[in-house]
Design an enzyme around this catalytic site. Structure first.
Site, PDB file in Angstrom:
ATOM      1  CG  LEU A  10      -1.825  -1.227   1.379  1.00  0.00           C
ATOM      2  CD1 LEU A  10      -2.876  -0.978   2.463  1.00  0.00           C
ATOM      3  CD2 LEU A  10      -2.499  -1.598   0.061  1.00  0.00           C
ATOM      4  CB  ALA A  11       2.783   2.836  -2.097  1.00  0.00           C
ATOM      5  NE  ARG A  17       0.400  13.645   9.873  1.00  0.00           N
ATOM      6  CZ  ARG A  17       0.430  12.708  10.811  1.00  0.00           C
ATOM      7  NH1 ARG A  17       1.073  12.942  11.937  1.00  0.00           N
ATOM      8  NH2 ARG A  17      -0.157  11.543  10.621  1.00  0.00           N
ATOM      9  CE  LYS A  24       3.478   8.230   4.369  1.00  0.00           C
ATOM     10  NZ  LYS A  24       2.683   8.345   5.614  1.00  0.00           N
ATOM     11  CB  THR A  83      -6.076  -0.191   5.018  1.00  0.00           C
ATOM     12  OG1 THR A  83      -7.067  -0.415   6.037  1.00  0.00           O
ATOM     13  CG2 THR A  83      -5.090   0.844   5.525  1.00  0.00           C
ATOM     14  CG  ASN A 229       2.383   9.221   9.822  1.00  0.00           C
ATOM     15  OD1 ASN A 229       1.870   8.677   8.854  1.00  0.00           O
ATOM     16  ND2 ASN A 229       2.354   8.690  11.028  1.00  0.00           N
ATOM     17  CE1 TYR A 351      37.612  15.340  -9.975  1.00  0.00           C
ATOM     18  CE2 TYR A 351      38.545  16.400 -11.908  1.00  0.00           C
ATOM     19  CZ  TYR A 351      37.547  15.662 -11.313  1.00  0.00           C
ATOM     20  OH  TYR A 351      36.481  15.221 -12.060  1.00  0.00           O
ATOM     21  CE1 TYR A 372      32.051  19.855 -19.079  1.00  0.00           C
ATOM     22  CE2 TYR A 372      32.331  21.591 -17.455  1.00  0.00           C
ATOM     23  CZ  TYR A 372      31.553  20.968 -18.410  1.00  0.00           C
ATOM     24  OH  TYR A 372      30.308  21.441 -18.693  1.00  0.00           O
TER      25      TYR A 372
HETATM   26  C1  UD1 Z   1      -3.651   1.375  10.102  1.00  0.00           C
HETATM   27  C2  UD1 Z   1      -4.509   0.232  10.688  1.00  0.00           C
HETATM   28  C3  UD1 Z   1      -4.245   0.143  12.193  1.00  0.00           C
HETATM   29  C4  UD1 Z   1      -2.764  -0.042  12.459  1.00  0.00           C
HETATM   30  C5  UD1 Z   1      -1.972   1.064  11.799  1.00  0.00           C
HETATM   31  C6  UD1 Z   1      -0.501   0.791  11.919  1.00  0.00           C
HETATM   32  C7  UD1 Z   1      -6.518   0.105   9.334  1.00  0.00           C
HETATM   33  C8  UD1 Z   1      -7.946   0.446   9.246  1.00  0.00           C
HETATM   34  N1  UD1 Z   1      -5.894   0.503  10.419  1.00  0.00           N
HETATM   35  O1  UD1 Z   1      -4.175   2.571  10.666  1.00  0.00           O
HETATM   36  O2  UD1 Z   1      -4.960  -0.937  12.732  1.00  0.00           O
HETATM   37  O3  UD1 Z   1      -2.521  -0.052  13.854  1.00  0.00           O
HETATM   38  O4  UD1 Z   1      -2.294   1.164  10.401  1.00  0.00           O
HETATM   39  O5  UD1 Z   1       0.225   1.878  11.451  1.00  0.00           O
HETATM   40  O6  UD1 Z   1      -5.997  -0.535   8.452  1.00  0.00           O
HETATM   41  N2  UD1 Z   1      -3.333   3.622   2.615  1.00  0.00           N
HETATM   42  C9  UD1 Z   1      -3.627   3.620   1.271  1.00  0.00           C
HETATM   43  N3  UD1 Z   1      -4.896   3.916   0.869  1.00  0.00           N
HETATM   44  C10 UD1 Z   1      -5.887   4.213   1.752  1.00  0.00           C
HETATM   45  C11 UD1 Z   1      -5.570   4.213   3.118  1.00  0.00           C
HETATM   46  C12 UD1 Z   1      -4.289   3.902   3.521  1.00  0.00           C
HETATM   47  O7  UD1 Z   1      -2.765   3.356   0.438  1.00  0.00           O
HETATM   48  O8  UD1 Z   1      -7.014   4.487   1.313  1.00  0.00           O
HETATM   49  C13 UD1 Z   1      -1.969   3.260   3.043  1.00  0.00           C
HETATM   50  C14 UD1 Z   1      -1.267   4.438   3.694  1.00  0.00           C
HETATM   51  O9  UD1 Z   1      -0.498   5.169   2.776  1.00  0.00           O
HETATM   52  C15 UD1 Z   1      -0.362   3.750   4.699  1.00  0.00           C
HETATM   53  C16 UD1 Z   1      -1.162   2.527   5.095  1.00  0.00           C
HETATM   54  O10 UD1 Z   1      -2.060   2.288   4.040  1.00  0.00           O
HETATM   55  O11 UD1 Z   1       0.816   3.315   4.123  1.00  0.00           O
HETATM   56  C17 UD1 Z   1      -1.876   2.714   6.414  1.00  0.00           C
HETATM   57  O12 UD1 Z   1      -2.800   3.770   6.300  1.00  0.00           O
HETATM   58  P1  UD1 Z   1      -3.072   4.786   7.474  1.00  0.00           P
HETATM   59  O13 UD1 Z   1      -4.120   5.739   7.056  1.00  0.00           O
HETATM   60  O14 UD1 Z   1      -1.808   5.335   7.984  1.00  0.00           O
HETATM   61  O15 UD1 Z   1      -3.705   3.794   8.564  1.00  0.00           O
HETATM   62  P2  UD1 Z   1      -3.863   4.045  10.105  1.00  0.00           P
HETATM   63  O16 UD1 Z   1      -5.070   4.851  10.339  1.00  0.00           O
HETATM   64  O17 UD1 Z   1      -2.600   4.523  10.685  1.00  0.00           O
HETATM   65 CA    CA Z   2      -0.544   5.313   9.911  1.00  0.00          CA
END
Ligand code: UD1
Ligand code: CA
Length: 450
Positions: A10-11, A17, A24, A83, A229, A351, A372
């Protein structure tokens, strides 16, 4: 592991921030992108399939991924709906895949292959899903793991947790492994009736339990699943990774006189019995041979250093520096894109760029390859056992034969044949008594003014 493996990274996070124009996951830890770290750790599992889920217009995320996984597939998540939604974006790319799906976060770069292997080993017929958890020093903000004996029965997000659940310190890292069939079967059942109005991947735990299966837990160190973050957290992660590199280097047979002041890149490779003095920086692409000494305040990048060489203090090796065995590179010497033969000495203020220097040559203090011309770079070729006198300018392209002597202060513009002396400087004049006369005249003039 018997079953096939797919990784889904997931990226798609916007990384607001970070206050950056760069996605990121492309920010670097030890000169490797966070995404690269995650893909490198996953690479250790030799997955059959890799899918990176990124946000819109993420061409650079794609090209970075392909460096680590030439067969990487991609999915775009336009609206960040959570996620669970992000993982569902990977479905098309994973069509036809059957096995275990490992979900990773692109902004959790310290994860290690061994930890992922331990998580995957929890998957079996009765446990089609496994969660990677950790004991959090401060659990606030994380999803809490609700346990029944050995099994995870639910993950409760911070905003949805009861006061009692909020006291749980066992947290979700976000990294999960799940059987592909179950994953695609359960994902459409996710809903967003929660505090964040998001499709939580974590709700798969409850759904798996409802389907009559147990969800296994694998626990790791909190530091390994720390996410990034902002740039303050990025620096913390950098520190953690540098410490890991330092420990690894020392345990593998390198002496670090002051470990905290030596900075590695993720791909730095060190031989045995390497000694590294304080304040040394390794940029990307460095390989150091056995028995090399790197003295204080040296900066080394894109360089290969042969056995028994001595580099520094205050040396700079730039990309394309190939340093032969037993070479001595001394203070304020810069080497770029040059092949330096065995036993060459360049000990002071020099150099060398776009050059080939033959074995056993001595490069005097202040020697400069003038590579150069303002438009193009040119090659300087120096043979074996050449003696280059101090303060020589070699105007490239130029070729110096084996065994040549170059007189100090020369500007060499023409090729020099083997065993010759090359000398290009104005003949010296001697004017007897001149200085004494000068002093007398000057002193008298100054006295007259008073
Ligand atoms: C998530 C988990 C939480 C865990 C935490 C650990 C869920 C609902 N919650 O929460 O249980 O403790 O991570 O850090 O999964 N991302 C996407 N697309 C989206 C949403 C997120 O690509 O629509 C990626 C974000 O870039 C990140 C990761 O998924 O790399 C986690 O997303 P983030 O929003 O940080 O989740 P948390 O609320 O921190
Ligand atoms: Ca997070």
């Amino acid at each position: 592991m018997m079953t096939d493996l797919a990784i889904v990274v997931l990226a798609a996070g916007m990384g607001t921030r970070m206050n950056s124009a760069l996605p990121k996951v492309l920010h670097k830890v030890a000169n490797r992108t966070m995404l690269g770290h995650v893909l490198a750790a996953a690479g250790g599992l030799s997955p059959n399939l890799a899918v990176v889920v990124h946000g819109p217009s993420a061409e650079i995320v794609r090209s970075e991924s392909l460096k680590f996984f030439p067969y990487c597939k991609f999915a775009t998540q336009v609206d960040r709906l959570g996620t669970g939604h992000a993982v569902s974006m990977a479905r098309d790319a994973a069509l036809g895949f059957n096995g275990t799906v490992l979900v990773l976060y692109g902004d959790v770069p310290l994860i290690q292959t061994t930890t992922l292997t331990a998580l995957l080993s929890k998957i079996d017929a009765t446990h089609p899903m496994a969660v990677l958890g950790f004991e959090a020093k401060n659990p606030h903000g994380y999803g809490r793991l609700i346990m029944a004996g050995e099994a995870v029965t639910a993950i409760r997000e911070q905003l949805d947790a009861s006061p009692e659940e909020q006291r749980i310190a066992l947290c979700n890292s976000g990294i999960i492994a799940i059987d592909s069939k179950l994953l695609w079967q359960l994902l459409p059942k996710l809903h967003n009736s929660n505090a964040k109005k998001e499709y939580y991947l974590t709700d798969l735990v409850g759904l798996t339990a409802d389907a009559g299966f147990a969800v296994a837990l694998s626990v790791c160190d909190e530091a390994e699943v720390a996410g990034v973050n902002d740039r303050v957290q990025l620096s913390t992660i950098e520190e953690g990774f540098q410490n890991r590199c330092r420990t690894k280097a020392m345990l593998a047979g390198a002496t670090l006189v002051d470990p905290a002041s030596v900075f590695f890149s993720a791909d730095t490779s060190l031989g045995q019995d390497v000694v590294i003095e304080p304040n040394v920086v390794f940029g990307p692409g460095v390989s150091v041979g056995n028995g090399v000494e790197i003295l204080a305040f040296s900066h080394i990048e894109g360089a290969v250093i042969g056995e028994g060489a001595r580099i520094g203090p205050f040396a700079r090796l730039r990309p394309g520096a190939e340093i032969g065995a037993e070479v001595h590179i001394g203070n304020f010497v810069e080497i770029k894109k040059s092949k330096i033969g065995k036993g060459v000495k360049a000990n002071h203020l020099t150099y060398i760029g776009d050059a080939i220097v033959g074995a056993g040559s001595n490069i005097g203090a202040g020697t400069i390859t003038c590579n150069y011309d303002g438009y193009e770079k040119h090659l300087t070729e120096i043979g074996e056992k050449v003696f280059v006198g101090s303060n020589t300018a070699l105007i490239a392209p130029v070729k110096i034969g084996n065994g040549v002597n170059i007189a100090a202060g020369s500007v060499i513009t023409v090729d020099v044949p083997e065993d010759a002396l090359a000398l290009s400087r104005t003949p010296q004049e001697i004017k007897a008594g001149w200085a004494k006369k000068y002093r007398t005249v000057k002193a008298a003039r100054k006295a007259a003014k008073k």
